[in-house]
Design an enzyme around this catalytic site. Structure first.
Site, PDB file in Angstrom:
ATOM      1  N   GLU A  71     -23.837 -38.891 -32.113  1.00  0.00           N
ATOM      2  CA  GLU A  71     -24.110 -37.565 -32.695  1.00  0.00           C
ATOM      3  C   GLU A  71     -24.601 -36.591 -31.623  1.00  0.00           C
ATOM      4  OE1 GLU A  71     -22.646 -37.767 -35.226  1.00  0.00           O
ATOM      5  OE2 GLU A  71     -23.638 -38.605 -36.975  1.00  0.00           O
ATOM      6  N   ARG A 101     -50.986 -63.820 -37.407  1.00  0.00           N
ATOM      7  CA  ARG A 101     -50.723 -64.596 -36.201  1.00  0.00           C
ATOM      8  C   ARG A 101     -52.021 -64.799 -35.424  1.00  0.00           C
ATOM      9  NH1 ARG A 101     -48.005 -68.482 -33.513  1.00  0.00           N
ATOM     10  NH2 ARG A 101     -47.449 -67.882 -31.377  1.00  0.00           N
ATOM     11  N   GLY A 123     -43.913 -61.343 -30.159  1.00  0.00           N
ATOM     12  CA  GLY A 123     -43.737 -62.350 -29.128  1.00  0.00           C
ATOM     13  C   GLY A 123     -42.352 -62.970 -29.204  1.00  0.00           C
ATOM     14  N   ASN A 137     -28.904 -37.937 -26.301  1.00  0.00           N
ATOM     15  CA  ASN A 137     -30.202 -37.265 -26.192  1.00  0.00           C
ATOM     16  C   ASN A 137     -30.291 -36.405 -24.937  1.00  0.00           C
ATOM     17  OD1 ASN A 137     -30.826 -38.361 -28.609  1.00  0.00           O
ATOM     18  ND2 ASN A 137     -32.599 -39.535 -27.918  1.00  0.00           N
ATOM     19  N   GLU A 190     -13.288 -38.965 -27.876  1.00  0.00           N
ATOM     20  CA  GLU A 190     -12.076 -39.555 -27.302  1.00  0.00           C
ATOM     21  C   GLU A 190     -12.445 -40.392 -26.087  1.00  0.00           C
ATOM     22  OE1 GLU A 190      -9.040 -35.942 -28.627  1.00  0.00           O
ATOM     23  OE2 GLU A 190      -9.209 -36.495 -26.510  1.00  0.00           O
ATOM     24  N   SER A 215     -16.529 -44.910 -36.335  1.00  0.00           N
ATOM     25  CA  SER A 215     -17.186 -45.736 -37.354  1.00  0.00           C
ATOM     26  C   SER A 215     -16.302 -45.836 -38.597  1.00  0.00           C
ATOM     27  CB  SER A 215     -18.535 -45.129 -37.732  1.00  0.00           C
ATOM     28  OG  SER A 215     -19.433 -45.195 -36.657  1.00  0.00           O
TER      29      SER A 215
END
Length: 419
Positions: free
Chosen positions: A401, A305, A377, A404, A165, A196
């Site tokens: 969820e 690269r 890069g 952390n 909420e 979601s």
């Protein structure tokens, strides 16, 4: 519908995750195999390897080619998700008698990791949908299971989880949305934030207060779209997760039949937390898929690269960084799969292991994706390159969820509690 993937022969795993995007020096036709040390099939049964291949194939062919477009146009890919449901991915750990695939939590983790290599945002929504379907399947009575689960498993209808909420995020037990009993209906008032699928989905699994303050006063009801008094806020503008809409869900004298109560009054907080234990494994698994794809993209970039007359793959510093990324990926995968098994077995340490898995995997996998972007890069900062989307899409996994920080609280509380 149950375990439909068993009846499909998977095509060869496509390793060029974003073949339709302009990737490293026009190498889109040059695919490379997965390095053995990070192969996600290690330790799996033959059956698990089969549906993992199905999920990887679906990710490569049905999701990856559209990932950037879904993100940029903020499209909710309903038809693609329904195709995923035809493979059994709409109710992976829902019981087969109501259309689910009846698979384990480990099986589910393997599938979500594979799907996320094609599109993290879409897979993350599918994981939330699966969590809601499981909650109804597990805590609903037979009438509720038969009413809601078949259409959720086929993804004919979509579900949203409504706990957070505006004033209660990490402190979920302080939620204020009320449900007062009047006759044979609950009258809901209040609002949910950051939901979601909000506004585009059909079924809302809502935690609301039917009793006193605290977790024991919370119940869980299923609210169907179109119920009078149910409305939605504006579509939120987000950094990532753009293939799924996010809105506030608002209840204004919203009358919900008592028959839509899951479990019994006062059980809602327990239902919500049990759902979240699996949700933490699911979202950690989505982070694994993003990290796996990013390690591959970084490796391919280093091999082609050139700077200072040689490819970046000859730079020892970057070699060491790539090795650390690969190590963190494998370590994250192991802790997630261990937690998935603990949850499936309903072990006493399951809650703590789910918290550890969510904490460790989402932190480390974000770092992997971010380092992969750095290795690209300036190209990594262009939206033509998939790596930036993986970074944006999994950043929120460290927040939702259960943040952390809350995961650390759960783990520490267990460690400091005398047995």
């Amino acid at each position: 519908m149950a375990a439909a993937w068993l009846f499909r022969v998977p095509q060869r795993l496509t390793t060029n995750i974003c073949k339709t995007q302009r990737l490293i020096n026009s190498r889109s036709s040059q695919t490379r195999g997965i390095a053995s040390c990070i192969a996600p099939s290690h330790g799996l049964t033959d059956e698990q390897k089969e549906f993992q291949k199905v999920a990887f194939d679906f990710a490569a062919n049905e999701m990856a080619p559209h990932m950037a477009e879904w993100d940029q146009k903020e499209m909710f890919p309903v038809e693609t998700m329904r195709k995923a449901a035809q493979l059994g991915f709409g109710g992976i750990y829902v019981q087969p008698d109501v259309g689910g695939s009846g698979l384990s939590r480990l099986d589910t983790s393997v599938i979500f990791e594979a799907l996320s290599t094609g599109c993290v945002s879409t897979t993350a929504y599918i994981s939330i949908h699966n969590m809601c379907a499981w909650m109804i399947d597990t805590f609903g009575n037979e009438e509720q299971r038969q009413k809601f689960c078949p259409q959720l498993c086929s993804m004919e209808k979509f579900a949203s989880y409504c706990l957070t909420e505006p004033g209660s995020g990490s402190d979920a037990a302080s939620l204020l949305t009320t449900a007062h009993l009047q006759g044979d209906h609950y009258i809901l008032n209040g609002s949910k934030a950051f939901i979601s699928g909000g506004g585009d989905t059909d079924v809302y699994v809502v935690m609301c207060r039917t009793g006193n303050k605290g977790p024991k006063g919370i119940s869980c009801v299923v609210v169907e779209k179109g119920t009078p008094g149910l409305s939605f806020g504006k579509k939120e503008r987000k950094v990532g997760w753009n293939s799924q809409p996010t809105r506030a869900v608002i209840f204004e004298d919203c009358a919900v039949p008592v028959s839509n109560l899951l479990g019994h009054e006062g059980q809602g907080f327990t239902i919500a937390m049990k759902g979240l234990n699996g949700g933490r494994i699911n979202i950690a698994s989505c982070s694994l898929g993003a990290a796996h794809a990013s390690v591959q993209l970084a490796r391919d970039h280093l091999l082609v690269r050139k700077q200072f007359g040689e490819t970046l793959s000859n730079n020892q510093f970057l070699q060491f960084k790539l090795a650390e990324m690969a190590t963190d990926l494998v370590a994250s995968r192991l802790v997630v799969r261990q937690a998935a098994v603990a949850l499936q077995e309903d072990r006493a340490d399951a809650v703590q292991l789910c918290s550890m898995a969510k904490l460790f995997a989402t932190d480390h996998c974000f770092n992997i994706c971010n380092q992969a972007l750095q290795m690209h890069g300036g190209y990594g900062y262009l939206k033509d390159y998939a790596v930036q989307q993986f970074v944006r899409d999994i950043r929120v996994h460290q927040i939702l969820e259960g943040t952390n920080e809350v995961m650390r609280m759960i783990i520490a509380r267990d460690l400091l509690t005398e047995s």
